[in-house]
Scaffold this motif. Sequence first.
Motif, short mmCIF file in Angstrom:
data_model
loop_
_atom_site.label_atom_id
_atom_site.label_comp_id
_atom_site.label_asym_id
_atom_site.label_seq_id
_atom_site.Cartn_x
_atom_site.Cartn_y
_atom_site.Cartn_z
N ALA A 49 49.27 32.57 138.01
CA ALA A 49 48.23 31.85 137.25
C ALA A 49 47.21 32.81 136.70
N ARG A 50 46.76 33.79 137.51
CA ARG A 50 45.77 34.76 137.04
C ARG A 50 46.34 35.61 135.91
N VAL A 51 47.63 36.04 136.10
CA VAL A 51 48.25 36.86 135.05
C VAL A 51 48.37 36.08 133.75
N ALA A 52 48.77 34.80 133.86
CA ALA A 52 48.90 33.99 132.63
C ALA A 52 47.56 33.84 131.91
N ALA A 53 46.49 33.62 132.71
CA ALA A 53 45.16 33.48 132.09
C ALA A 53 44.74 34.77 131.43
N ASP A 54 44.96 35.89 132.16
CA ASP A 54 44.61 37.19 131.58
C ASP A 54 45.44 37.47 130.34
N ALA A 55 46.70 37.08 130.35
CA ALA A 55 47.56 37.34 129.20
C ALA A 55 47.09 36.54 127.98
N MET A 56 46.70 35.29 128.19
CA MET A 56 46.21 34.45 127.07
C MET A 56 44.92 35.03 126.54
N TRP A 84 63.30 39.78 143.47
CA TRP A 84 63.68 39.54 142.09
C TRP A 84 63.45 38.10 141.70
N ARG A 85 63.67 37.16 142.61
CA ARG A 85 63.52 35.73 142.29
C ARG A 85 62.05 35.36 142.14
N LEU A 86 61.19 35.86 143.03
CA LEU A 86 59.78 35.48 143.00
C LEU A 86 59.05 36.09 141.81
N THR A 87 59.46 37.28 141.34
CA THR A 87 58.75 37.97 140.23
C THR A 87 59.36 37.66 138.87
N ARG A 88 60.33 36.73 138.87
CA ARG A 88 60.98 36.43 137.59
C ARG A 88 59.99 35.94 136.53
N PRO A 89 59.03 35.01 136.85
CA PRO A 89 58.05 34.59 135.82
C PRO A 89 57.22 35.76 135.32
N LEU A 90 56.82 36.64 136.21
CA LEU A 90 56.00 37.77 135.79
C LEU A 90 56.78 38.69 134.88
N ARG A 91 58.06 38.91 135.23
CA ARG A 91 58.88 39.77 134.39
C ARG A 91 59.05 39.14 132.99
N TRP A 92 59.16 37.83 132.97
CA TRP A 92 59.30 37.17 131.65
C TRP A 92 58.05 37.37 130.82
N ILE A 93 56.85 37.23 131.45
CA ILE A 93 55.59 37.44 130.72
C ILE A 93 55.49 38.87 130.25
N HIS A 94 55.87 39.78 131.18
CA HIS A 94 55.78 41.21 130.86
C HIS A 94 56.67 41.54 129.67
N ASP A 95 57.93 41.04 129.71
CA ASP A 95 58.86 41.35 128.61
C ASP A 95 58.41 40.69 127.30
N ARG A 96 57.80 39.49 127.42
CA ARG A 96 57.35 38.77 126.21
C ARG A 96 56.21 39.52 125.54
N LEU A 97 55.30 40.02 126.37
CA LEU A 97 54.18 40.79 125.82
C LEU A 97 54.67 42.06 125.17
N ARG A 98 55.68 42.66 125.75
CA ARG A 98 56.22 43.90 125.18
C ARG A 98 56.88 43.61 123.82
N GLN A 99 57.60 42.45 123.72
CA GLN A 99 58.24 42.09 122.46
C GLN A 99 57.19 41.84 121.36
N LEU A 100 56.06 41.29 121.79
CA LEU A 100 55.01 41.00 120.81
C LEU A 100 54.24 42.23 120.43
N GLY A 101 54.51 43.32 121.18
CA GLY A 101 53.86 44.57 120.82
C GLY A 101 52.53 44.74 121.48
N GLY A 102 52.23 43.88 122.43
CA GLY A 102 50.93 43.98 123.08
C GLY A 102 50.91 44.92 124.26
N LEU A 103 52.06 45.43 124.67
CA LEU A 103 52.12 46.33 125.83
C LEU A 103 52.80 47.62 125.41
#
Length: 547
Positions: free
Chosen positions: A457-464, A525-544
Amino acid sequence: MTDHLVGTTGPITAGGALAPPSDNGIRVIALLAAYNEADVIGTVVRYLIEQGVEVYFLDNGSTDGTVAEVQPFVGRGVIQIEDFGGGPGVSGDDQPFQWERILRRKEELARELKGDWFIHHDADEFRESPWRDRTLVAAIEAVDRAGYNAIDFAVLNFWPTHDGFASVDDVRESFVHYERGQHFDRLQVKCWKRTNARVDLVSTGGHDASFPDRRVFPIRFLLRHYPIRSQQHGERKVFQERRARFDPAERARGWHVQYDDIPDQHDFIRDAAELTRFDPDSVRLGLILEHRTVETLRADAELRAGDLAVLAEQKDLLQDKLSTLSSEVATVQAKLDAEWAEAAAQRTAAEALRAEMSRVESARSLAAETAQRFQEELTELRQAVVDGMETQARVEADAARLHGELERELIARRQILIETQQAHARVEAEATRLRGELETQLTDLRQTLLQTQELHARVAADAMRLRTEYDALRFAKDEMAREHRGASMALASDRDGIQARLEATERHLQSATTELTELRDSRSWRLTRPLRWIHDRLRQLGGLPPT
C-alpha cells in the motif's frame, strides 16, 4: 632280571581250575612305594620275588632303615630303588604325605618300564592267587590267557591280637585274625596288563586303575593287609606319620579316611574273638563262589526284589476277590474234617466219604482255576496300568510342548504390542513437534503477509505520488522547452532551481527503487509479485533507472 619264577599256567576252566601250563612266561612288575616300613618291607619284597614278581621300589623319605632292608634284593628281583622323598638330607617327616604325587609317578613307570603286567602295591600287604597251588605270576598269566587285562582284589585287614611282634618275625604267622575291608576299600582293581593307553590311578585315589577297553577278571585275588603291627607302631603311624602329614587338598577330595574313626589313646590290640581266624582254603573258596559276576547278579536280584514288592502291593488290590474263594475252600475243608471224623467212627460211610473228598478235590481244582484267572486278570491290569502311564506320559509331554509354544507365542505377541505402542508414542511425539513447527511457521507467514500488504500500500501510494510529480515535471520541462527560445534568459535564471528539484526527485526515485529492490530480494517470489509488477511497470514507463 632274566629268570622268572613262573608256575603252571593256562586258561580258566569250569570251577575256577587252571588248564595245562604254557611254555612262555610273562614279566610282572610291582610298583611299590614305602615310608618307614622297615619291620615288614623285607618280608613283603622277598615274598614278591618268590612269587615271580619283580619290584620297582620308591622310597618316600624313610628314616627307619626301610631302604637298608630292600637294598640286598637289588639285582636279585628289585629293579631299582628310587629316592622319591624331598631330596638329599630331607626326610619324609619334614614334608606332607602327597599321595597323588606317588600315584602319578607310578603311572609314568607303567609307561616307561618294559613289563607285561603291573601291580600298584603297598609296603604292608601280600597279594596272593585265588588258587592255592599257583604262584601270583602263574595266576596272572592264567588271567592273561583267558582274555582279561585287569584284576580286582578282596581286602582282608589283619589286626594285632598281641603286642609281641618283632621285625624278625613273619607278620603273616604272628597275626592270623582278620576282618573284611571297609566300604571305601571294596574296589581294588590294582593289577593291569600293559596297554598303549594311559592308565589312570589318580582319579580314584589309587583304588581303581582305569583305561580304555578294560576287562576285569571276575574272580578276585586275595590281598592280606597288615596296616598296624603293634601298639607303638599304630600310635606312631596313625598320629605322627599319617594323619599329621596328610595333604589338606587330598583330604578335601575324600582321600585318607581310613583313620578318621580312631580316637586319641586308642587301643590298637584287638580281641581275637571279635575277628575271623584266617582259613586260606575257605577264603579262596569264597573268592571263587562270590566273584564279581555273582555280586552283579545279586545287585540285580535286589532291584528285582524291589519290583516284586511293588507287584505285591498291587496284588493286595485283588485280595478281596481271593477272600471269597478262601471262604469257599474253608467251608469245604470244614466239611472234609467232619466227614473224616465220621469215617473214623463209622467205617461203613467210607464210600460216601471218598465221594465227598472227590467233590473237595473238584472244588480245589476250581479254586486253582479261579486263582489262575485272577492271575491273568492281574497281568492284564498291570499291562493296562503300564499302557496308561505311557499314555499319560505322552499326553503330559504334548501338553508341556504346547504350553511352551503358547508361552513363546504370547511373549512374541507381547513384544510386538510393546514395540507398536512405543512406535505409536514416537509418532505422536513427532506429530506434536511438527504441528508446533507448522503453527509457528503459519504465524510467521501471516505476520509477513500483513507486513507485505502494508508495504504494498505504501509503495503504491508513493508510486502514484511520484508518477504525478514526474508527469508534472515532464510537462513543466516541455513548457520550458517551448518557451526556451523566447525566454532563454528567464530559463537560464531558473535552471539552477529546476535542476535541484530534478536531482531531489531522482534521489527520491532512487531511494524508492532501492527499497523495492531490497524488498523483492528479501521476500518469497509469491509475496513480492505485486511489488515486482509495480517495479517493472515503472521501468517500462521510464520512471526508474535500470538496475
